[in-house]
Design a protein around this motif. Structure first.
Motif, PDB file in Angstrom:
ATOM      1  N   VAL A 274      51.488 -57.130 -37.183  1.00  0.00           N
ATOM      2  CA  VAL A 274      50.791 -57.178 -38.469  1.00  0.00           C
ATOM      3  C   VAL A 274      51.617 -56.629 -39.636  1.00  0.00           C
ATOM      4  O   VAL A 274      51.643 -57.209 -40.709  1.00  0.00           O
TER       5      VAL A 274
ATOM      6  N   PRO B  17      56.079 -58.649 -40.361  1.00  0.00           N
ATOM      7  CA  PRO B  17      56.657 -59.925 -40.819  1.00  0.00           C
ATOM      8  C   PRO B  17      57.239 -59.874 -42.235  1.00  0.00           C
ATOM      9  O   PRO B  17      58.321 -60.427 -42.476  1.00  0.00           O
ATOM     10  N   VAL B  18      56.547 -59.199 -43.140  1.00  0.00           N
ATOM     11  CA  VAL B  18      57.054 -59.154 -44.522  1.00  0.00           C
ATOM     12  C   VAL B  18      58.330 -58.316 -44.606  1.00  0.00           C
ATOM     13  O   VAL B  18      59.216 -58.577 -45.430  1.00  0.00           O
TER      14      VAL B  18
ATOM     15  N   LEU C 257      61.046 -60.562 -43.625  1.00  0.00           N
ATOM     16  CA  LEU C 257      61.283 -61.480 -44.739  1.00  0.00           C
ATOM     17  C   LEU C 257      62.176 -60.811 -45.794  1.00  0.00           C
ATOM     18  O   LEU C 257      63.077 -61.425 -46.358  1.00  0.00           O
TER      19      LEU C 257
ATOM     20  N   ASN D  82      46.324 -58.000 -33.047  1.00  0.00           N
ATOM     21  CA  ASN D  82      45.694 -59.302 -33.212  1.00  0.00           C
ATOM     22  C   ASN D  82      45.296 -59.982 -31.926  1.00  0.00           C
ATOM     23  O   ASN D  82      44.766 -61.083 -31.944  1.00  0.00           O
TER      24      ASN D  82
ATOM     25  N   LEU E 216      46.007 -68.232 -37.364  1.00  0.00           N
ATOM     26  CA  LEU E 216      46.692 -67.196 -38.140  1.00  0.00           C
ATOM     27  C   LEU E 216      47.241 -66.098 -37.236  1.00  0.00           C
ATOM     28  O   LEU E 216      48.369 -65.630 -37.409  1.00  0.00           O
TER      29      LEU E 216
ATOM     30  N   ASN F 100      50.144 -67.366 -35.330  1.00  0.00           N
ATOM     31  CA  ASN F 100      51.305 -67.438 -36.215  1.00  0.00           C
ATOM     32  C   ASN F 100      52.008 -66.077 -36.345  1.00  0.00           C
ATOM     33  O   ASN F 100      53.238 -65.984 -36.301  1.00  0.00           O
ATOM     34  N   GLN F 101      51.212 -65.020 -36.463  1.00  0.00           N
ATOM     35  CA  GLN F 101      51.812 -63.680 -36.560  1.00  0.00           C
ATOM     36  C   GLN F 101      52.515 -63.300 -35.263  1.00  0.00           C
ATOM     37  O   GLN F 101      53.588 -62.696 -35.277  1.00  0.00           O
TER      38      GLN F 101
ATOM     39  N   ALA G 176      39.120 -54.706 -35.117  1.00  0.00           N
ATOM     40  CA  ALA G 176      38.402 -55.981 -35.151  1.00  0.00           C
ATOM     41  C   ALA G 176      39.169 -57.105 -35.845  1.00  0.00           C
ATOM     42  O   ALA G 176      38.619 -57.885 -36.597  1.00  0.00           O
ATOM     43  N   MET G 177      40.467 -57.172 -35.583  1.00  0.00           N
ATOM     44  CA  MET G 177      41.229 -58.314 -36.112  1.00  0.00           C
ATOM     45  C   MET G 177      41.119 -59.513 -35.183  1.00  0.00           C
ATOM     46  O   MET G 177      41.410 -60.627 -35.566  1.00  0.00           O
TER      47      MET G 177
ATOM     48  N   ARG H 133      40.733 -58.086 -41.402  1.00  0.00           N
ATOM     49  CA  ARG H 133      40.797 -59.510 -41.067  1.00  0.00           C
ATOM     50  C   ARG H 133      41.633 -60.317 -42.062  1.00  0.00           C
ATOM     51  O   ARG H 133      41.947 -61.463 -41.810  1.00  0.00           O
TER      52      ARG H 133
ATOM     53  N   LEU I 172      44.667 -59.379 -42.890  1.00  0.00           N
ATOM     54  CA  LEU I 172      46.058 -58.928 -42.725  1.00  0.00           C
ATOM     55  C   LEU I 172      46.875 -59.897 -41.887  1.00  0.00           C
ATOM     56  O   LEU I 172      47.889 -59.538 -41.337  1.00  0.00           O
ATOM     57  N   LYS I 173      46.390 -61.125 -41.774  1.00  0.00           N
ATOM     58  CA  LYS I 173      47.055 -62.030 -40.833  1.00  0.00           C
ATOM     59  C   LYS I 173      48.184 -62.855 -41.433  1.00  0.00           C
ATOM     60  O   LYS I 173      48.768 -63.680 -40.754  1.00  0.00           O
ATOM     61  N   ALA I 174      48.472 -62.650 -42.694  1.00  0.00           N
ATOM     62  CA  ALA I 174      49.533 -63.425 -43.328  1.00  0.00           C
ATOM     63  C   ALA I 174      50.903 -62.953 -42.854  1.00  0.00           C
ATOM     64  O   ALA I 174      51.058 -61.823 -42.411  1.00  0.00           O
ATOM     65  N   THR I 175      51.889 -63.802 -42.950  1.00  0.00           N
ATOM     66  CA  THR I 175      53.255 -63.383 -42.657  1.00  0.00           C
ATOM     67  C   THR I 175      54.094 -63.356 -43.934  1.00  0.00           C
ATOM     68  O   THR I 175      55.289 -63.184 -43.896  1.00  0.00           O
ATOM     69  N   GLU I 176      53.431 -63.550 -45.064  1.00  0.00           N
ATOM     70  CA  GLU I 176      54.120 -63.433 -46.351  1.00  0.00           C
ATOM     71  C   GLU I 176      53.291 -62.562 -47.277  1.00  0.00           C
ATOM     72  O   GLU I 176      52.104 -62.363 -47.062  1.00  0.00           O
ATOM     73  N   ARG I 177      53.959 -62.090 -48.335  1.00  0.00           N
ATOM     74  CA  ARG I 177      53.251 -61.172 -49.219  1.00  0.00           C
ATOM     75  C   ARG I 177      52.674 -61.908 -50.418  1.00  0.00           C
ATOM     76  O   ARG I 177      53.089 -61.696 -51.548  1.00  0.00           O
TER      77      ARG I 177
END
Ligand code: SF4
Lengths: 468, 198
Positions: A35, A38-39, A42, A64, A78, A81-82, A410-411, B30, B32-37
């Protein structure tokens, strides 16, 4: 000059001090999950840099992940993907990756110690605030944000002003049914959720000395809930016996050297703390929370206090009780319970399942309760089976799920529905933490067990007395 | 990543006089699932801001058009709980450049500084004054002067100084971040790593 345990470990890791600014702190070991990383990867890509020391970072997927059917593809695109991003990033940078289905997969703060990534006197960070767990070994361990994850990946350092130091002593014997979780919830209820902000805590006294590593981890885990950056306990025989021989523990000559270092890791006589508090272990009861932050806890046999007796704004207090559907003066015992969650990096270790099982043995799950029992790792899961706990749980009408963070945040799909009450062994009772509209009461595995078999909030001591 | 420079910010402010606002409220897990900002501003205070059917909750301050601005004024112990930097990203992405409170949780404060949102800690009395001033006139303006380290209620001229360490201040003024600095001392770091027990 006399030094505290914290000073010794911190000072041994300062690469450089900046005038009027933070210290540059070297990080021995870095844990990452899907969680908050990833950024950061990046960011590395955008700067065109690589991970400086890939063998100092360890990746596991936990926040997740589903806790059933882990052999099947993850349904939520989603989340999938993570998880994929974590795997790809780890692979690209040569970092060990314990993804879903991997034998070593589990909650980051459970597997770290299990594999000896956590060592006394180390500096350990992770993009998760409960990194404080690892302080149980006499490490300096704390949670960081994603920008800092990127810093550690690219330079193995972060920049931090040195926190102030607090020592919390708890002496005496713990009463019947009182667990490490209760000790921690008690301390937080005394300090409030901001009482230790700006401090790093050392726990001392015979209550902690007599705890197992599992218990110490539960206590240090919850340090963040009183605002502290972290908490630590000086390593002793118990610590050394735990870490010895684990996969990432130093071996051979390196072990001898490490051991010599570990033996220096205690607060010197006369070392000064910015703040020192002492509590009596005997006065601690099994605890439960009644509000929407972990500081709103009390002995389970008490009544919810009046707003006038609590610190902070009345409006905030009322908002919190309203959310919970509780009132000032209510008794907690007898409150309805719809869900019971045993798990998380706070109470998802073998000892927690032993405690839970000891109380439900020979009884049956209450019909009105949905119970989620989620081990912190595959090692915990295997131990539950080996020790025969699983059979006892099955007989009592409980199922065991697969490892992960689950209902702690709870994700995944393990969400408590709006308006429902959960007794949870996790660490946060914030509004919506366990699912939008969920109402959480934090407690120990024994209190969770008592709720699971009676279908309401029950003092576990009444059931233990039945046993003996 | 370098971020926006911060010098003097003059703006109206949005009041949120609730204590212990935790990062699960600022941005629920819920999201927080992105992989970009990107896009976190839409979910800032999601469950306080929207009903389960995604209609706005009329009584929440962000849905009240009389309040706006680049400054968020929160109650005591703002940003407690989870270390998710997503909370700071959401605050930034929504359009805030500074958060004012009488007390901040540590990690949230750090995260803000790392992405160029200025956390301004004021005394409880000054926080009360700000809330009262906004209550009396939602168009009242605050001035946050980073070089001088002051925050001023422009209507009355009442002013307070705030603390920030000189290193972080310099970063904020110039839009530098820590990684730029750490990379410049990589040689030292590598030499240091050689000497450690593990
Ligand atoms: S179990 Fe909960 S607190 Fe622990 S790492 Fe997972 S989400 Fe964080």
């Amino acid at each position: 000059m006399s030094k505290t345990l914290f000073d010794k470990v911190w000072d041994a890791h300062v690469v450089r001090k900046i005038e009027g600014g933070p210290d540059v702190l070297f990080i021995d070991r870095h844990l990452i999950h899907e969680v908050t990383s990833p950024v950061a990867f990046l960011g590395l890509k955008n700067r065109g840099t690589k991970v400086l020391y890939p063998n100092r970072t360890f990746a596991t997927a936990d926040h997740n992940t589903p806790t059933i059917n882990q052999d099947k593809p993850v349904a939520d695109p989603l989340s999938a993907n993570q998880l994929k991003a974590l795997e790809a990033n780890a692979k690209e940078h040569g970092i060990s990756h314990w993804g879903l289905g991997h034998q070593k997969n589990g909650i980051v703060h459970v597997v770290g110690p299990e594999y000896g990534i956590t060592q006394p006197g180390a500096t350990i960070v992770c993009g998760d605030s409960h990194t404080s767990t690892h302080g149980a070994f006499g490490a300096i361990a704390f949670g960081i944000g994603t920008s800092e994850v990127e810093m550690v990946l690219s330079t193995q350092c972060i920049m931090q002003p040195k926190p102030k130091k607090m020592r919390i002593n708890v002496n005496g014997k713990l009463g019947l049914g009182v667990t490490p979780k209760d000790v921690a919830l008690f301390i937080i209820s005394q300090l409030t959720t901001s009482g230790a902000t700006g401090y790093f805590v050392e726990y001392a006294g015979d209550v902690f000395e007599n705890m197992t590593m599992e218990g110490r981890m539960t206590v240090c885990n919850l340090s963040i809930e009183m605002g502290a950056r972290g908490g630590m306990i000086a390593p002793d025989e118990t610590t050394i016996n735990y870490v010895k021989g684990r996969e990432f523990t130093p071996k051979g000559e390196a072990w001898d050297k490490a051991l010599a270092y570990y033996k220096t890791l205690k607060t010197d006589e006369g070392a000064v703390f910015d703040k020192e508090l002492t509590f009596d272990g005997f006065s601690i009861e099994p605890m439960i929370t009644y509000g929407t932050n972990p500081g709103m806890g009390m002995g389970i046999s008490h009544d919810i206090p009046d707003a006038s007796q609590v610190e902070g704004g009345v409006a905030t207090y009322e908002k919190s009780l309203n959310y919970m559907g509780f009132h000032e003066g209510d008794a907690m015992i007898g409150k309805p319970v719809d869900f019971v969650f045993v798990g998380s990096c706070t109470n998802g270790r073998i000892e927690d399942f032993r405690a839970f099982t000891s109380l439900v043995k020979g009884k049956h799950k209450a019909d009105n309760v949905t119970a989620w029992l989620v081990p912190g790792s595959h090692i915990v899961e295997a131990q539950i089976k080996e020790e025969g706990l699983l059979d006892i749980l099955h007989e009592a009408g409980f199922e065991l799920r697969q490892p992960g963070c689950s209902a702690c945040l709870a994700m995944n799909d393990d969400k408590v529905p709006a308006g429902k009450y959960a007794v949870s062994t996790s660490n946060r009772n914030f509004e919506g933490r366990q699912g939008p509209g969920s109402r959480t009461m934090l407690a120990s595995p024994l209190v969770a067990a008592a709720a699971a078999v009676t279908g309401k909030v029950t003092d576990p001591r009444t059931l233990i007395e039945e046993l003996v | 990543m370098a971020y926006d420079k911060f010098n003097i910010l003059t703006s109206t402010a949005v009041p949120l006089p609730i204590e212990n606002v935790d990062t699960d409220q600022i941005i629920p897990a819920r999201f927080l699932k992105a992989t970009e900002r990107v896009g976190f501003g839409d979910n800032l205070f999601r469950d306080w801001r929207y009903n389960p059917d995604n209609t706005p909750k009329q009584d929440f301050v962000l849905n009240n058009p009389i309040y706006s601005g680049k400054i968020l004024v929160g109650g005591k112990n703002f940003g407690s709980g989870s270390s998710r930097e997503h909370a700071a990203w959401a605050v930034y992405d929504y359009g805030f450049r500074a958060v004012v409170s009488s007390f901040f949780a540590d990690i949230f404060k750090n995260n803000c500084l790392n992405i160029g949102v200025l956390p301004v800690q004021v005394s409880p009395e000054f926080a009360d004054k700000i809330f009262a001033a906004i209550h009396a006139d939602p168009k009242t303006e605050l001035e946050i002067n980073l070089p001088e380290q002051t925050i001023t209620l422009l209507a009355t001229g009442e002013k307070e100084t705030f603390e920030i360490n000189s290193y972080k201040k310099n970063n904020m003024l110039n839009g530098f971040d820590d990684i730029d600095y750490l990379q410049s001392i990589k040689g030292d770091i590598e030499a240091f790593a050689e000497k450690l027990p593990f």
